[in-house]
Each structure stands twice: as C-alpha cells, then as structure tokens.
Design a protein around this motif. Sequence first.
Motif, short mmCIF file in Angstrom:
data_model
loop_
_atom_site.label_atom_id
_atom_site.label_comp_id
_atom_site.label_asym_id
_atom_site.label_seq_id
_atom_site.Cartn_x
_atom_site.Cartn_y
_atom_site.Cartn_z
N ASN A 17 -9.63 11.01 -10.94
CA ASN A 17 -9.44 9.67 -10.70
C ASN A 17 -9.28 9.47 -9.26
N PRO A 18 -9.93 8.43 -8.58
CA PRO A 18 -10.00 8.17 -7.03
C PRO A 18 -8.53 7.85 -6.72
N ILE A 19 -7.90 7.33 -7.28
CA ILE A 19 -6.55 6.90 -6.85
C ILE A 19 -5.50 8.05 -6.82
N ILE A 20 -5.82 8.83 -7.87
CA ILE A 20 -5.07 10.28 -7.95
C ILE A 20 -5.47 11.06 -6.70
N ALA A 21 -6.77 11.16 -6.73
CA ALA A 21 -7.34 12.05 -5.77
C ALA A 21 -6.99 11.82 -4.11
N MET A 22 -6.87 10.32 -3.92
CA MET A 22 -6.14 9.72 -2.69
C MET A 22 -5.03 10.15 -2.54
N PRO A 32 3.63 -3.63 -12.92
CA PRO A 32 2.74 -3.75 -11.83
C PRO A 32 3.10 -4.08 -10.61
N LEU A 33 3.83 -5.14 -10.55
CA LEU A 33 4.52 -5.87 -9.06
C LEU A 33 5.28 -4.91 -8.53
N ALA A 34 6.28 -4.33 -9.09
CA ALA A 34 7.23 -3.37 -8.60
C ALA A 34 6.37 -1.94 -8.30
N ALA A 35 5.54 -1.73 -8.95
CA ALA A 35 4.74 -0.54 -8.50
C ALA A 35 4.16 -0.71 -7.17
N MET A 36 3.87 -1.77 -6.75
CA MET A 36 3.23 -2.12 -5.42
C MET A 36 4.35 -1.55 -4.50
N ALA A 37 5.62 -1.83 -4.53
CA ALA A 37 6.65 -1.39 -3.71
C ALA A 37 6.85 0.10 -4.00
N THR A 38 6.62 0.45 -4.97
CA THR A 38 6.82 2.07 -5.11
C THR A 38 5.71 2.69 -4.19
N ILE A 39 4.27 2.08 -4.47
CA ILE A 39 3.23 2.78 -3.42
C ILE A 39 3.29 2.59 -2.19
N GLY A 40 4.02 1.41 -1.70
CA GLY A 40 4.36 1.30 -0.27
C GLY A 40 5.29 2.30 0.26
N GLN A 41 6.21 2.86 -0.76
CA GLN A 41 7.31 3.80 0.08
C GLN A 41 6.81 5.30 0.01
N PRO A 57 -0.83 6.41 5.37
CA PRO A 57 -1.23 5.46 6.52
C PRO A 57 -1.84 4.06 6.24
N GLN A 58 -1.67 3.21 6.92
CA GLN A 58 -1.90 1.59 6.50
C GLN A 58 -3.30 1.70 5.91
N GLU A 59 -4.24 2.29 6.56
CA GLU A 59 -5.63 2.04 6.13
C GLU A 59 -5.73 2.57 4.64
N GLN A 60 -5.16 3.75 4.39
CA GLN A 60 -5.20 4.10 3.19
C GLN A 60 -4.50 3.41 2.05
N LEU A 61 -3.24 2.89 2.58
CA LEU A 61 -2.58 1.94 1.65
C LEU A 61 -3.41 0.90 1.34
N GLN A 62 -4.00 0.15 2.37
CA GLN A 62 -4.70 -1.05 1.93
C GLN A 62 -6.04 -0.70 0.83
N LEU A 63 -6.49 0.43 1.11
CA LEU A 63 -7.61 0.97 0.57
C LEU A 63 -7.25 1.10 -1.11
N LEU A 64 -6.11 1.94 -1.02
CA LEU A 64 -5.51 1.94 -2.50
C LEU A 64 -5.10 0.72 -3.35
N MET A 65 -4.38 -0.09 -2.49
CA MET A 65 -3.81 -1.53 -2.91
C MET A 65 -5.22 -2.02 -3.51
N GLY A 66 -6.26 -2.24 -2.71
CA GLY A 66 -7.41 -2.66 -3.01
C GLY A 66 -8.08 -2.33 -4.54
N GLN A 67 -7.99 -1.05 -4.32
CA GLN A 67 -8.68 -0.35 -5.71
C GLN A 67 -7.74 -0.73 -7.05
N VAL A 68 -6.24 -0.70 -6.87
CA VAL A 68 -5.83 -1.20 -8.00
C VAL A 68 -5.98 -2.43 -8.26
N MET A 69 -5.93 -3.21 -7.55
CA MET A 69 -6.07 -4.71 -7.65
C MET A 69 -7.57 -5.20 -8.21
#
Length: 83
Positions: free
Chosen positions: A2-7, A29-38, A42-54
């Motif tokens: 899975n690309p999310i797991i791979a990242m 899912p909303l609380a998970a976003m905070a978990t992912i943020g922690q 790197p900011q660009e990968q975090l944005q990419l990951l959040m985009g994929q999730v959403m």
Amino acid sequence: MNPIIAMLKENNISDEQISDVFEALTQNPLAAMATIGQLGLPQEQLQLLMGQVMQNPMLIKEAVEELGLDFSKVEAAKEQLNK
C-alpha cells in the motif's frame, strides 16, 4: 505494498506506529489526522499523505486489510461522521 504504508516505512516509521495510525483511522478518522501529524514526517510528505488519505479512502481499506485490522470499524466510524 500500500502506498501509504510504503511512504511511512520510507520515513522510518515503525510497524507498531503504522498499526497505531491505521487503528486510529478505523476508530476516529479525525483524531487519526493528529496522530499522523505527530509522526514527524517532512511537511511535503505529510501533505501528500493527508491528500492520499482524504482523496482515496480505498487506500485506507487496503492498508487496514494488509495490516490485518478490522475494517468494519472504519465503516462504523464513517456512519458516526455522517450523523
């Protein structure tokens, strides 16, 4: 894989942390976003990951199945959000 797991693995996130993220995604899912943020991505990968999730919830289902977690909790969480 899975690309999310791979990242996450590419960013040295442990298997335990990955499971925690997807466990959080299945329960709240909303609380998970905070978990992912922690995770310290790197900011660009975090944005990419959040985009994929959403944008592609099927990736979450695939990852949950790949990790052997219970996807029915994701469905229950979605129902809660829709109320």
